[in-house]
Design an enzyme around this catalytic site. Structure first.
Site, PDB file in Angstrom:
ATOM      1  N   HIS A  69      33.924  69.303  64.844  1.00  0.00           N
ATOM      2  CA  HIS A  69      32.909  70.331  65.103  1.00  0.00           C
ATOM      3  C   HIS A  69      32.187  70.038  66.411  1.00  0.00           C
ATOM      4  CE1 HIS A  69      29.332  67.928  63.811  1.00  0.00           C
ATOM      5  NE2 HIS A  69      30.130  67.422  62.901  1.00  0.00           N
ATOM      6  N   ASP A  71      28.977  71.171  67.299  1.00  0.00           N
ATOM      7  CA  ASP A  71      27.508  71.102  67.285  1.00  0.00           C
ATOM      8  C   ASP A  71      27.026  69.693  66.975  1.00  0.00           C
ATOM      9  OD1 ASP A  71      28.520  71.574  64.604  1.00  0.00           O
ATOM     10  OD2 ASP A  71      26.435  71.819  63.974  1.00  0.00           O
ATOM     11  N   ASP A 108      28.565  62.238  66.784  1.00  0.00           N
ATOM     12  CA  ASP A 108      28.865  63.085  65.637  1.00  0.00           C
ATOM     13  C   ASP A 108      28.614  64.528  66.065  1.00  0.00           C
ATOM     14  OD1 ASP A 108      29.114  64.378  63.214  1.00  0.00           O
ATOM     15  OD2 ASP A 108      27.247  63.586  62.373  1.00  0.00           O
ATOM     16  N   GLU A 137      28.297  73.051  61.925  1.00  0.00           N
ATOM     17  CA  GLU A 137      28.629  72.168  60.810  1.00  0.00           C
ATOM     18  C   GLU A 137      27.390  71.501  60.254  1.00  0.00           C
ATOM     19  OE1 GLU A 137      29.743  68.348  58.826  1.00  0.00           O
ATOM     20  OE2 GLU A 137      28.467  68.689  60.571  1.00  0.00           O
ATOM     21  N   ASP A 161      35.924  63.632  61.771  1.00  0.00           N
ATOM     22  CA  ASP A 161      34.469  63.626  61.616  1.00  0.00           C
ATOM     23  C   ASP A 161      33.975  62.484  60.729  1.00  0.00           C
ATOM     24  OD1 ASP A 161      31.850  64.434  61.896  1.00  0.00           O
ATOM     25  OD2 ASP A 161      31.971  66.039  60.412  1.00  0.00           O
ATOM     26  N   HIS A 441      22.506  61.046  63.731  1.00  0.00           N
ATOM     27  CA  HIS A 441      21.356  61.934  63.481  1.00  0.00           C
ATOM     28  C   HIS A 441      20.033  61.218  63.722  1.00  0.00           C
ATOM     29  CE1 HIS A 441      23.898  64.597  60.506  1.00  0.00           C
ATOM     30  NE2 HIS A 441      24.484  64.380  61.671  1.00  0.00           N
TER      31      HIS A 441
END
Length: 470
Positions: A69, A71, A108, A137, A161, A441
């Site tokens: 992904h 994003d 990520d 995602e 991922d 994150h």
């Protein structure tokens, strides 16, 4: 020696691609494909599908789908001046690691996009490639949900991922989200003091990958802290970040008739003791601010505090069949003021669909008790383990031949797009893998360059060997 994967990743960091704002990167991928004479399709959700013919002698083999992904979760430390809508990620290289200066890195899943681009740009032995790079995602697998499965001929999907080299995933949890929207009733006040209170220093992290580490949630701490302050009235709050990140910060503005020094000192000691191992740098700070004319009413303030105290957070059960795997969890993600409402967001994950939906019912019940609205969205299915998998066998054999080590087949509590893509495309054989990425994150996110190189070499070798097995 040129490292195409890292070079492409560095290019990706220069292009804004937060969840919900991926158009620039999606368009960049379309141009990338056209410049190389590759077939490309960009759908309404900005998902990009790029197709490349098989290498010489392998043109007629069944295609393989490479998937990641585009994003990223965009998070910055307090005080870091960055506009994610236009500024590049301030990455730098520190030995073997690519890091960012005070922001999430986007490894990520930018590193998956970079690997796919390197294969599409390179001259390797491989079957026909169908590259699928999805959007949104990180906010509920929204791009994957809109993928048109009829556009694919491949029967094998390699998802890139994952974040631990040598661990190959064959199953993942499903997920869903709730928001509670509490109306704000305001009142004129006659308070003597007003404060800005901040909870910071928490580790945060991915609510699927790190939830089992029992790190503190800034929202849960905030509820406990506010419940200790006498006659408190709130007049603003901002806590947490992305829905799939453990809340690592909270800022609240309160009015009261008392000094709060002792309350802050008391709760600082409690939190520091409780989390001295799992989250040792928690800090509560405060400063006086002008007393406002209006605050939330006593009832609204109480409802909000009670919601923070009652709403669940963390690991709720562990899987009984696979040691160390979280079965069900929930993440109290964020709270913020939107117009005349307080919006509280929670993200639930479970391998068991009924347990996931039971958490939705808990949010509905809390909303009803405090007179709030509740919304449920972003649901996606889990990916069930299958006993027989050709692609898993190929990866296991090639990995063990390359490294001399036994491959680990596992499941993950975080959500992957595999389940929803299997629903859309059909009965495809799947596996998920990736290089070592740490603290995703969060502003501490870092990517291992050497691990990236090894995983890319593994991927190339698997593509070379697929014809002998599939």
């Amino acid at each position: 020696m040129e490292n195409k994967v890292i070079n492409f990743f560095e290019e990706i960091t220069k292009i804004p691609h937060c969840s919900g704002s991926e158009k620039q990167l999606s368009d960049y991928l379309v141009v990338f494909a056209r410049e190389r004479g590759l077939s490309v399709h960009q759908d309404k959700s900005l998902n990009v599908i790029i197709k490349k013919a098989g290498s010489k002698g392998r043109e007629n083999e069944t295609p393989v789908i490479l998937q990641g992904h585009m994003d990223m979760v965009c998070i910055a430390k307090k005080g870091v001046d960055i506009d994610f809508s236009k500024d590049p990620i301030p990455y730098y290289i520190d030995g073997d690691y690519i890091k960012s200066k005070g922001t999430s890195l986007g490894a990520d899943n930018g590193i998956a996009v970079a690997m796919i681009m390197a294969i599409l740009d390179g001259d390797y032995s491989h079957p026909p490639i169908e590259a699928l790079i999805t959007t949104d995602e990180e906010v509920g697998l929204l791009g994957a949900a809109n993928v048109d499965g009829s556009l694919f001929k491949g029967k094998t999907l390699i998802n890139l991922d994952s974040e631990e080299e040598g661990v190959f995933l064959a199953s993942c949890a499903g997920g869903i989200r709730n928001t509670i929207k509490l109306p704000i009733e305001t009142k004129d006040i006659k308070k003597k003091k007003a404060y800005k209170v901040t909870i910071s220093g928490l580790m945060g992290g991915h609510s699927g990958m790190e939830i089992h580490k029992y790190r503190a949630s800034a929202l849960k701490l905030l509820g406990r802290l506010l419940s200790e302050i006498a006659s408190v009235r709130i007049f603003d709050v901002t806590a947490g970040n992305a829905a799939n990140s453990i809340a690592d910060n909270a800022t609240v503005y309160i009015a009261t008739n008392t000094f709060i020094d002792e309350d802050i000192e008391k709760m600082q000691k409690i939190f520091s003791e409780e989390y001295k191992v799992n989250d040792p740098d928690i800090k509560i700070s405060f400063e006086e601010v002008p007393v406002p004319d209006v605050t939330w009413s006593k009832i609204t303030t109480k409802k909000f505090i009670n919601a923070l105290l009652v709403l669940p957070h963390g690991v709720l059960s562990m899987n009984t069949q696979m040691e160390g795997l979280v079965d069900t969890s929930t993440n109290l993600s964020s709270a913020k003021v939107v117009d005349d409402h307080i919006v509280i967001t929670g993200t639930h994950r479970s391998i068991v669909e009924t347990k996931k939906m039971a958490l939705v019912k808990r949010y509905v019940a809390v909303a009803e008790l405090i007179g709030a609205q509740v919304a449920t969205f972003g649901g996606y299915p889990g990916w069930e383990y299958v006993n027989e998998s050709n692609i898993r066998d190929v990866f296991t054999k090639v990995y063990e031949k390359m490294t001399g080590e036994k491959a680990v087949i596992s499941a993950i509590h975080a959500g992957l797009e595999c389940g929803i893509l299997k629903r859309n495309i059909g009965d495809i054989d799947m596996i998920s893998l990736g290089p070592n990425i740490y603290d995703v994150h969060s502003p501490k996110e870092k990517l291992s360059i050497s691990s990236t190189n090894r995983v890319f070499e593994l991927l190339i070798n698997v593509l070379d060997n697929m014809h002998s097995k599939l």
